[in-house]
Design an enzyme around this catalytic site. Structure first.
Site, PDB file in Angstrom:
ATOM      1  N   SER A 102       0.709  -1.222   0.036  1.00 46.33           N
ATOM      2  CA  SER A 102      -0.153   0.021   0.140  1.00 46.33           C
ATOM      3  C   SER A 102       0.833   1.271   0.114  1.00 46.33           C
ATOM      4  O   SER A 102       1.867   1.329  -0.763  1.00 46.33           O
ATOM      5  CB  SER A 102      -0.988   0.169   1.187  1.00 46.33           C
ATOM      6  OG  SER A 102      -2.141   0.860   1.117  1.00 46.33           O
ATOM      7  N   ASP A 147      -2.544   6.164  -3.830  1.00 49.61           N
ATOM      8  CA  ASP A 147      -1.436   5.436  -3.349  1.00 49.61           C
ATOM      9  C   ASP A 147      -1.075   4.094  -4.118  1.00 49.61           C
ATOM     10  O   ASP A 147      -1.717   4.000  -5.182  1.00 49.61           O
ATOM     11  CB  ASP A 147      -1.647   4.975  -1.777  1.00 49.61           C
ATOM     12  CG  ASP A 147      -2.640   3.836  -1.836  1.00 49.61           C
ATOM     13  OD1 ASP A 147      -3.368   3.753  -2.743  1.00 49.61           O
ATOM     14  OD2 ASP A 147      -2.684   3.272  -0.770  1.00 49.61           O
ATOM     15  N   ASP A 191      -1.293   1.139  -4.590  1.00 49.90           N
ATOM     16  CA  ASP A 191      -2.209   0.001  -4.704  1.00 49.90           C
ATOM     17  C   ASP A 191      -3.506   0.626  -5.241  1.00 49.90           C
ATOM     18  O   ASP A 191      -4.657   0.090  -5.207  1.00 49.90           O
ATOM     19  CB  ASP A 191      -2.305  -1.033  -3.746  1.00 49.90           C
ATOM     20  CG  ASP A 191      -2.813  -0.518  -2.448  1.00 49.90           C
ATOM     21  OD1 ASP A 191      -2.795   0.663  -1.851  1.00 49.90           O
ATOM     22  OD2 ASP A 191      -3.684  -1.374  -1.817  1.00 49.90           O
ATOM     23  N   ASP A 241      -5.851   2.250  -3.531  1.00 50.00           N
ATOM     24  CA  ASP A 241      -7.277   2.159  -2.956  1.00 50.00           C
ATOM     25  C   ASP A 241      -7.659   3.441  -2.517  1.00 50.00           C
ATOM     26  O   ASP A 241      -8.555   3.854  -2.025  1.00 50.00           O
ATOM     27  CB  ASP A 241      -7.589   1.041  -1.938  1.00 50.00           C
ATOM     28  CG  ASP A 241      -6.146   1.154  -1.154  1.00 50.00           C
ATOM     29  OD1 ASP A 241      -5.306   1.862  -1.132  1.00 50.00           O
ATOM     30  OD2 ASP A 241      -6.517   0.056   0.010  1.00 50.00           O
TER      31      ASP A 241
HETATM   32 MG    MG Z   1      -3.553   1.500  -0.411  1.00 49.51          MG
END
Ligand code: MG
Length: 452
Positions: free
Chosen positions: A99, A243, A245, A247
Site C-alpha cells: 500500500s 497510493d 495500490d 485504493d
Molecule cells: Mg493502499
C-alpha cells in the site's frame, strides 16, 4: 544484522524485503491460505513495486502446491482483485502490495470469497496453519492450475462507468482537464483509462507503472508538490493522486492546493447521498465534515473502528449506501466493499460537473474544520498517563463525552480528539479537530506535551 520481522494484522502480513519477507515465507503463506480454503480458485494480483516480481511467483507456487487453481491478474489496483474475486466467484484473493509504505516493504492482503478482507476469525485460522506448517500439499496430478488474465483493469473501469451515481454525460460536457499522479503504482493505467473514457483531458505524471516511487508514496499534502505544480502549469481543473495500490485517492484543487485527503470521502458521500437514501459509515478517525455533509443530506451516520475490515463490517450491518475512511478511502458497497480510488475519482467529477463548481468553490461550501494528525513514541508510563488523562480530560477539553470503541475519542463542544495505539509500531496516534485553527494547534500541543 537487522531483526527479521513479519508484522501481522487482520488484513494480512507485511515485512521488509530481505529482513523478514522472503519468497520462502511468501510461499508458506500461499500454501497456508490454500490449505485454509481447501479447494477452488484464488485471484492473485500485485502492485508495481519491484519486489512483487519476486514475491508473487512464490505465493502462487504455495497455492498451486496445495491444489488451488490460480488466476494471475498481474499488476492491478487492490480493488481490482476484490472485483475479480466477486465476478469470477473465486474462493479468495491475494493482493501483493504494501500500500502506501515505501519500496523496501511488501505485504500480502487476503480476501475471502466475498472479495472483502478476511475476518479476524478467518485470519486466526490462516495464521494457525502457517505457524503449525500444516500444509495440505498435493501429489503431482492434483496440483492447482494457473491461468493469466489481463483484462481486469478494463473490467474495473467498465464497471465503474456503469455505476448509476456516476454522471457520465455531465462529466463529458464539462470537458475537464485533470492531472493524475499514480506514483508509478498500480493505478498508473487504471486511473488515466477511466478519465479517458469519461471524456476528460488527462495529463499523466508518474504513470509508468514501474514501481519507481519518485516521492513518498502516501497521498498526503506534503507528498503532492509535484502534482500541485503540474496542475498549475497545465491550468488543470484538478489533480488526482492515489497510493501505490490505488485504493486511496487525494485531490489537488485548480489553484494547486492539496485539499487534504479527508475531503475525498466527503465529496463522494455527497455524490451518492444526493441520489440515494441510506446510512453512511465512517471510521472514528474521519473528519466531522463528512458527518455534517451526510446529515445535511438526510443520512444517518454511524462510526466504526479504524481499519477497512471494520468499516466494511459496520457498513454491512447498518446497510450503508456509502462509507469509507478519511484517508481517501471511498467504499461504495453496491459495487464492491473495499476502498477504491476509481470510484472516488468518478464520484468527485460527478459532483463538480453537476454543481458546475470548481473544486475550490465546492470545498468552500463545506464546514471548515482544522485537523491535526500526529504520532509520537510511546513512553513506558503511557498507559498510566492515559488513564489519568481519561479522568482529567475535562480540565483540557471542557465537558466531553468519551467513545472507547477505538482508543479514546473525546467529543467536546468545539470538536473531537482521538488517542489510539498503533497495532504495528510502538507509537500512539493523536487526531485533534475543531473549527478553530489556533484551538486545534493548542490542544494538539497540550496533549503531546502531556504524554512526553
Ligand atoms: Mg493502499
Amino acid at each position: 544484522m537487522e531483526k527479521k520481522t513479519i508484522i501481522k494484522s487482520t488484513s494480512g502480513i507485511r515485512g521488509i524485503i530481505g529482513t523478514g519477507l522472503e519468497p520462502i515465507t511468501a510461499a508458506a503463506y500461499g500454501a497456508a491460505f490454500g490449505t485454509f480454503l481447501k479447494k477452488g480458485k484464488v485471484v492473485v494480483g500485485r502492485d508495481s513495486r519491484p519486489s512483487g516480481a519476486m514475491i508473487m511467483p512464490a505465493v502462487i507456487s504455495g497455492l498451486l502446491a496445495v491444489g488451488i487453481d490460480v488466476i494471475d491478474i498481474g499488476i492491478v489496483p487492490t480493488p481490482t482483485v476484490e472485483i475479480a474475486v466477486k465476478k469470477i466467484h473465486a474462493q479468495g484473493g491475494i493482493c501483493i502490495t504494501a500500500s502506501h509504505n515505501p519500496s523496501q516493504w511488501n505485504a500480502l492482503k487476503f480476501f475471502n470469497h466475498n472479495g472483502v478482507f478476511i475476518t479476524p476469525q478467518e485470519y486466526e485460522k490462516l495464521d494457525k496453519i502457517f505457524n503449525l506448517k500444516k500444509f495440505a500439499f498435493k501429489k503431482f496430478d492434483k496440483l492447482g492450475k494457473e491461468v493469466k488474465q489481463t483484462h481486469w483493469v478494463d473490467e474495473h473501469v467498465k464497471s465503474t462507468l456503469a455505476i448509476k451515481e456516476v454522471n457520465k454525460r455531465a462529466i463529458k460536457r464539462r470537458k475537464f482537464k485533470v492531472v493524475v499522479d499514480a506514483i508509478n503504482g498500480a493505478g498508473s493505467v487504471a486511473l488515466p483509462l477511466l478519465l479517458e473514457k469519461l471524456g476528460v483531458q488527462t495529463i499523466a505524471i508518474n504513470c509508468a507503472q514501474d514501481g519507481n516511487f519518485v516521492h513518498e508514496p502516501e497521498p498526503v499534502p506534503k507528498n503532492l508538490t509535484q502534482l500541485s505544480r503540474a496542475v498549475k502549469k497545465h491550468k488543470a481543473d484538478l489533480g488526482l493522486a492515489c497510493d501505490p495500490d490505488a485504493d486511496r485517492l487525494a485531490l489537488v484543487d485548480e489553484k494547486g492546493n492539496p485539499i487534504g485527503e479527508e475531503l475525498t470521502l466527503t465529496i463522494a458521500v455527497k455524490a451518492v447521498l444526493s441520489k440515494k437514501h441510506g446510512p453512511t459509515v465512517i471510521n472514528l478517525s474521519t473528519s466531522k465534515v463528512t458527518e455534517d455533509i451526510a446529515r445535511s443530506l438526510g443520512s444517518k451516520v454511524y462510526y466504526s473502528k479504524v481499519g477497512e475490515s471494520n468499516v466494511v463490517q459496520t457498513m454491512k450491518t447498518k446497510k450503508a449506501v456509502i462509507g469509507g475512511e478519511g484517508n481517501g478511502g471511498v467504499i461504495y458497497p453496491a459495487f464492491h466493499s473495499g476502498r477504491d480510488s476509481l470510484i472516488g475519482a468518478a464520484l468527485v467529477l460527478t459532483v463538480l460537473a453537476e454543481e458546475k463548481k470548481s473544486l475550490a468553490e465546492l470545498v468552500a461550501t463545506f464546514p471548515r474544520y482544522y485537523n491535526i494528525k500526529l504520532k509520537d513514541k510511546l513512553k513506558s508510563n503511557f498507559a498510566k498517563k492515559r488513564s489519568q488523562f481519561e479522568k482529567n480530560a475535562s480540565s483540557i477539553l471542557g465537558k466531553s463525552t468519551l467513545d472507547k470503541r477505538d482508543g479514546l475519542r473525546f467529543n467536546f463542544k468545539q470538536g473531537w480528539l482521538q488517542i489510539r495505539l498503533s497495532k504495528t509500531e510502538p507509537i500512539y496516534r493523536l487526531i485533534v479537530e475543531t473549527k478553530n485553527k489556533e484551538l486545534t494547534k493548542n490542544l494538539a500541543d497540550k496533549v503531546k506535551k502531556y504524554f512526553k
